[in-house]
Write an enzyme that holds these catalytic residues in place. Structure first.
Site, PDB file in Angstrom:
ATOM      1  N   LEU A  11      -3.384   1.507   8.651  1.00  0.00           N
ATOM      2  CA  LEU A  11      -1.966   1.136   8.687  1.00  0.00           C
ATOM      3  C   LEU A  11      -1.406   0.963   7.283  1.00  0.00           C
ATOM      4  O   LEU A  11      -0.224   0.726   7.108  1.00  0.00           O
ATOM      5  CB  LEU A  11      -1.799  -0.154   9.490  1.00  0.00           C
ATOM      6  CG  LEU A  11      -2.365  -0.056  10.909  1.00  0.00           C
ATOM      7  CD1 LEU A  11      -2.336  -1.408  11.602  1.00  0.00           C
ATOM      8  CD2 LEU A  11      -1.583   0.970  11.720  1.00  0.00           C
ATOM      9  N   ARG A  12      -2.285   1.059   6.303  1.00  0.00           N
ATOM     10  CA  ARG A  12      -1.922   1.001   4.874  1.00  0.00           C
ATOM     11  C   ARG A  12      -1.381  -0.346   4.410  1.00  0.00           C
ATOM     12  O   ARG A  12      -0.903  -0.473   3.292  1.00  0.00           O
ATOM     13  CB  ARG A  12      -0.923   2.095   4.520  1.00  0.00           C
ATOM     14  CG  ARG A  12      -1.455   3.505   4.673  1.00  0.00           C
ATOM     15  CD  ARG A  12      -2.804   3.686   4.049  1.00  0.00           C
ATOM     16  NE  ARG A  12      -3.129   5.069   3.751  1.00  0.00           N
ATOM     17  CZ  ARG A  12      -4.273   5.469   3.240  1.00  0.00           C
ATOM     18  NH1 ARG A  12      -5.219   4.600   2.967  1.00  0.00           N
ATOM     19  NH2 ARG A  12      -4.490   6.753   3.008  1.00  0.00           N
TER      20      ARG A  12
ATOM     21  N   ASP B  10      -8.770   8.591  13.349  1.00  0.00           N
ATOM     22  CA  ASP B  10      -9.056   8.349  11.927  1.00  0.00           C
ATOM     23  C   ASP B  10      -7.782   8.492  11.104  1.00  0.00           C
ATOM     24  O   ASP B  10      -7.788   8.981   9.971  1.00  0.00           O
ATOM     25  CB  ASP B  10     -10.159   9.264  11.393  1.00  0.00           C
ATOM     26  CG  ASP B  10     -10.937   8.593  10.253  1.00  0.00           C
ATOM     27  OD1 ASP B  10     -11.620   9.302   9.504  1.00  0.00           O
ATOM     28  OD2 ASP B  10     -10.844   7.350  10.128  1.00  0.00           O
TER      29      ASP B  10
END
Lengths: 166, 316, 421
Positions: free
Chosen positions: C60-61, C302
């Site tokens: 999700l950064r 991924d």
């Protein structure tokens, strides 16, 4: 449709016309491909001392930007010094004059001849540049959509032919 | 998947990125055109006007004086304007991306980009982003390709041996890291060379190299037997540090070209090297300077080949 | 709010159900029938009604990489893709090795009220491979498992101790098997394509050597290990033997790897720059078969958003990763169709099986289960391009492709969190 003149007859006529002007300082260069065939015949018949030069103008054409590089360029080979020579520049057909212009530009990159005389088998008119032939076999009328070509048969005989231009 | 990015829709050469994927007739055309240019390089006025008014930008992200100089000479002999950009030093260190660098140069009316880069595939990325009238010539990308070197090697072989269809060519040394070897292999297989061999220790032969159409030899004597052409690859000193080789001495003993090993090749075999040579590492001085060596003529042919590539590419 | 989903093709892999029917939702759970009129009726005629997808790996950064993507954009992408639960790896910045960070992430995600986020905690501090994290504290803060993401864990002694410690508390450890030294410097599968393209290669045995080590340590410690992102046929073989032996192991494969191989690199397409690398066609086929026969438990996306600048670089310099949350469903359906599997079998790989590995109640449509549901049209075309993706990551090898399978509605805990316009 008018018939084309016989190339062999024109060739013989050119030999006769050129003979008086040939001297020890004369050398000949033929332009690929038809001009080389004609030049080989003239060179042999006139018994010139210097070997025959051949030229491909591929790298001097003025239409590179639209047409790109010509396919299969041949090697220009001039086995004598151009400096101070009386040159006979030989081509099969004279048309727009652009080929001869390119040939002269290339020639001057080899040296400075004393004189250049243009020898052609056929002149079809349609000049776009101020170029003329000093020795011409015959004037031939050709319509714009056709191309006039010199062909060499298996027996070595020369023949003029018309074909549709692309 | 993308179509062959080197050819335009008429099958003409728009960029030169790799020998792989070049149709056989295009390859032949380049060699024939190079032959005409050899004539130009041999006469007094070595210039032809074909690229007059065109700008050639040498974009070398990996430094190289030799290759850059031959491209510069070739471009000038075509009457082009040449601008040298030692990009390794300037914009890259400022953090400018590869594509930004190219875009900036493109704004300066470039016609041909000659690109050398340490990363395989960089010229493809550039070719995807240049304008329609701009052309890219790969001067070496990572381990992938060095097409003009491959072409001049093919030209050299053709000059001395004429007919590829009967030849046995042996490529010796660090094939793993060699873009020169890959390009030459593609060229040789495209021209239907029946026997192409790679010779080296297992550490320097890449996985699956047989799929490129070559036979692998680890014994140099066996590999040289009957060869018509022997191509020696340069061995870089880094390889000794990277656990690939123990020392230059041991390498020379087993994979260096000496007169004694060369005697196993055909009596009229030629010896080539893309340069620069490491004398005493991959090749003995006596062989490098000997009668079989055509290493110096390779350099002359290199200029004519690059003139041919530039004029074919810039004309589409 | 009560909802009635009418006339859909209800597929529940956990029970094997595949029939036309209705699903009722009340109090955020699936129920057998509704007391009165439903507040909302969804007409699911011609559509499939399935448990919401469960994705075992989606980056999700956040925290730390907000310039690449944000929780908002990626959660939007998740529910647009029908993903109702996702596990996110610990390789954020800072790394998820502190309970406070885990807590913050869970709160942020919960506040957005979209998909359920299950953080996976770091196995070692800063993922540096030296010191163990406070796994018990992290578990209490909400971590469902512990992993080492793509960071190297080369000290086998540390790995052994980490597995022993996790086994003490019966925590699951998720590991991607790769020998760091053998993979060092490599960017593609060490094979024909890498040789031809002149790219440094990572041999398949970099995976199997590491996997064999992990399996030995599982035997020694009894730790529950989930092996992430298999990439080679040889690894599938090792997992098959390990399962036959009865070891407490499971594994997944990224959805790109059952479709693509090294051949897809083409002319250095950096969208195919992935970790692990795309391997040979034989490896791809073995992964596909392994997924079909159950050796590989499930598929995951991924999901790794990368901005275009980082992809518009020469292959070896490009940042690895592909966006995947919105492609998980259509790519899974494509795989199932190629293997001629019934839809209920295909969907198990992205619902009931990952649910079991994650240890959650979602992933099934039984009475009382959380109402995490996806309603999709299995045949609707989905043209993949930058405009059709909600994720900030537009980086996918499938750009320009037309896939089949579009999500129409997504519900989480009985709330409609996505509806296709």
């Amino acid at each position: 449709m008018s018939t084309l003149p016989d190339a062999e007859t024109l060739c013989a006529r050119l030999v006769a016309e050129l003979r008086p002007s040939v001297g020890p300082n004369t050398a000949m260069i033929g332009l690929h491909t038809g001009g080389v065939w004609l030049a080989e015949r003239l060179h042999a018949a006139l018994g010139l001392i210097e070997p025959l030069g051949t030229m491909d103008i591929a790298f001097y054409r003025d239409d590179y930007h639209t047409q790109g590089l010509a396919r299969d360029p041949k090697r220009t080979q001039i086995p004598f010094s151009v400096e101070g020579r009386d040159l006979l520049l030989v081509d099969d057909v004279l048309y727009t004059g652009r080929t001869v212009r390119a040939a002269m530009n290339e020639l001057f990159d080899y040296g400075r001849p004393a004189t250049i005389s243009l020898v052609v088998l056929a002149d079809r008119g349609g000049r776009e540049l101020p170029i003329c032939a000093q020795h011409c076999g015959a004037k031939v009328e050709v319509s714009a959509e056709m191309r006039l070509r010199l062909r060499r048969g298996g027996d070595g005989k020369l023949k003029l032919e018309l074909e549709r231009a692309e | 998947m993308q179509s062959n990015p080197q050819l335009n829709e008429h099958g003409e050469l728009r960029h030169l990125l790799s020998i792989e994927g070049l149709p056989r007739d295009v390859l032949g055309s380049i060699l024939d055109t190079a032959a005409s240019f050899v004539g130009v390089t041999e006469r007094e006025v070595k210039k032809v006007p074909i690229l007059r008014g065109k700008s050639v930008f040498n974009l070398f992200f990996e430094p190289s004086t030799r290759t850059r100089t031959t491209f510069e000479i070739a471009a000038k002999r075509l009457s082009a304007d040449v601008i040298n950009l030692n990009v390794a030093a300037s914009s890259q260190t400022k953090g400018e991306s590869l594509l930004d660098t190219v875009a900036n140069l493109s704004a300066m009316q470039a016609d041909v980009f000659i690109v050398r880069h340490a990363s395989s595939g960089a010229p493809y990325l550039i070719a995807q982003h240049v304008k329609p009238h701009e052309h890219v010539i790969n001067a070496g990308d990572g381990r992938h390709a060095h097409p003009t070197q491959g072409l001049l090697d093919l030209y050299t072989i053709r000059h001395y041996k004429r007919d590829f269809s009967r030849l046995c060519v042996a490529i010796v040394g660090d094939v793993l890291h060699s873009r020169v070897a890959r390009s030459l292999i593609h060229g040789l297989t495209t021209l239907a060379t029946p026997e192409v061999r790679v010779i080296g220790p297992q550490t320097l032969i890449p996985t699956g190299v047989e799929s490129l159409g070559v036979r692998v030899f680890h014994d140099m004597r066996e590999g040289l037997r009957g060869a018509d052409v022997v191509v020696m690859l340069r061995l870089q000193s880094e390889r000794m540090r990277g656990a690939l080789l123990p020392s230059a001495q041991e390498f020379f003993k087993h994979y260096g070209l000496t007169a004694e090993k060369l005697a196993l090749a055909r009596p009229d075999a030629i010896v080539m090297h893309p340069g620069p040579m490491n004398r005493g590492v991959e090749i003995d001085s006596a062989v490098a300077d000997g009668p079989h060596s055509v290493i110096l003529p390779q350099v002359t042919f290199g200029i004519a080949v690059r003139m041919a590539v530039m004029s074919m590419v810039a004309g589409t | 709010m009560t909802i009635l989903i009418k006339n859909g093709r209800v597929i529940d892999p956990a029970s094997g159900r595949d029939a036309i029917g209705d699903i009722s939702i009340a109090d955020g759970r699936v129920c057998e029938s509704l007391p009165g009129k439903p507040d909302r009726v969804i007409d699911a005629e011609g559509l499939v009604v399935a448990p919401g997808l469960i994705d075992l790996s989606a980056r999700l950064r956040e925290p730390g990489y907000e310039y690449k993507a944000t929780l908002e954009s990626e959660m939007d992408a998740a529910v647009a893709g029908g993903v109702t639960s996702l596990a996110c790896p610990p390789d954020t910045d800072p790394v998820l090795d502190e309970p406070g960070l885990v807590d913050m992430l869970r709160r942020r995600a919960k506040a957005l009220s979209r998909a359920r986020v299950y953080p996976v905690g770091a196995l070692t501090v800063k993922l540096a491979g030296e010191r163990l994290t406070e796994m018990a504290e992290l578990a209490e803060a909400g971590c469902v498992a512990f992993s080492h993401a793509n960071a190297p864990l080369s000290d086998t002694q540390v790995l052994w101790r980490a597995l022993q410690y996790a086994a003490t508390f019966d925590f699951a450890v998720w590991l991607r098997a790769e020998d760091y030294a053998l993979a060092r410097g490599g960017v593609a599968h060490d094979g024909d394509v890498a040789t031809r393209l002149g790219l440094p290669g990572i041999p398949a045995f970099a995976e199997t050597i590491a996997l064999a080590t992990v399996l030995e340590l599982v035997r020694a410690t009894g730790a529950r290990v989930h092996v992430c992102r298999l990439s080679s046929g040889a690894a599938v073989h090792l997992m098959r033997e390990a399962k036959a032996e009865g070891l407490p192991v499971s594994c997944d494969v990224g959805v790109h790897y059952v479709h693509l191989s090294e051949v897809d690199l083409g002319y250095f397409d950096s969208h195919c720059r992935l970790v692990p690398p795309l391997r040979s066609q034989r490896d791809r086929d073995a992964l596909s078969s392994g997924l079909a026969d159950g050796t590989i438990d499930c598929l995951c996306s991924d999901h790794t958003p990368v901005d275009e600048d980082q992809k518009q670089l020469p292959f070896a310099e490009a940042e690895p990763g592909a966006t995947g949350l919105e492609l998980l469903l259509p790519l899974t359906l494509k795989w199932g169709a190629q293997r001629k599997l019934p839809l209920v079998e295909t969907l198990a790989r992205i619902t009931s099986r990952p649910a079991r590995i994650l240890g959650v109640q979602s992933g099934r449509l039984a009475h009382g289960a959380p109402a995490d549901i996806v309603i999709f049209d299995p045949h609707a075309p989905f043209a993949v391009h930058a405009g059709s993706l909600r994720s900030q990551g537009k980086n996918t090898p499938f750009l320009g492709y037309e896939l089949e399978g579009r999500v129409r509605y997504t519900l989480v805990a009985g709330n409609l969190v996505f509806e296709l316009a």
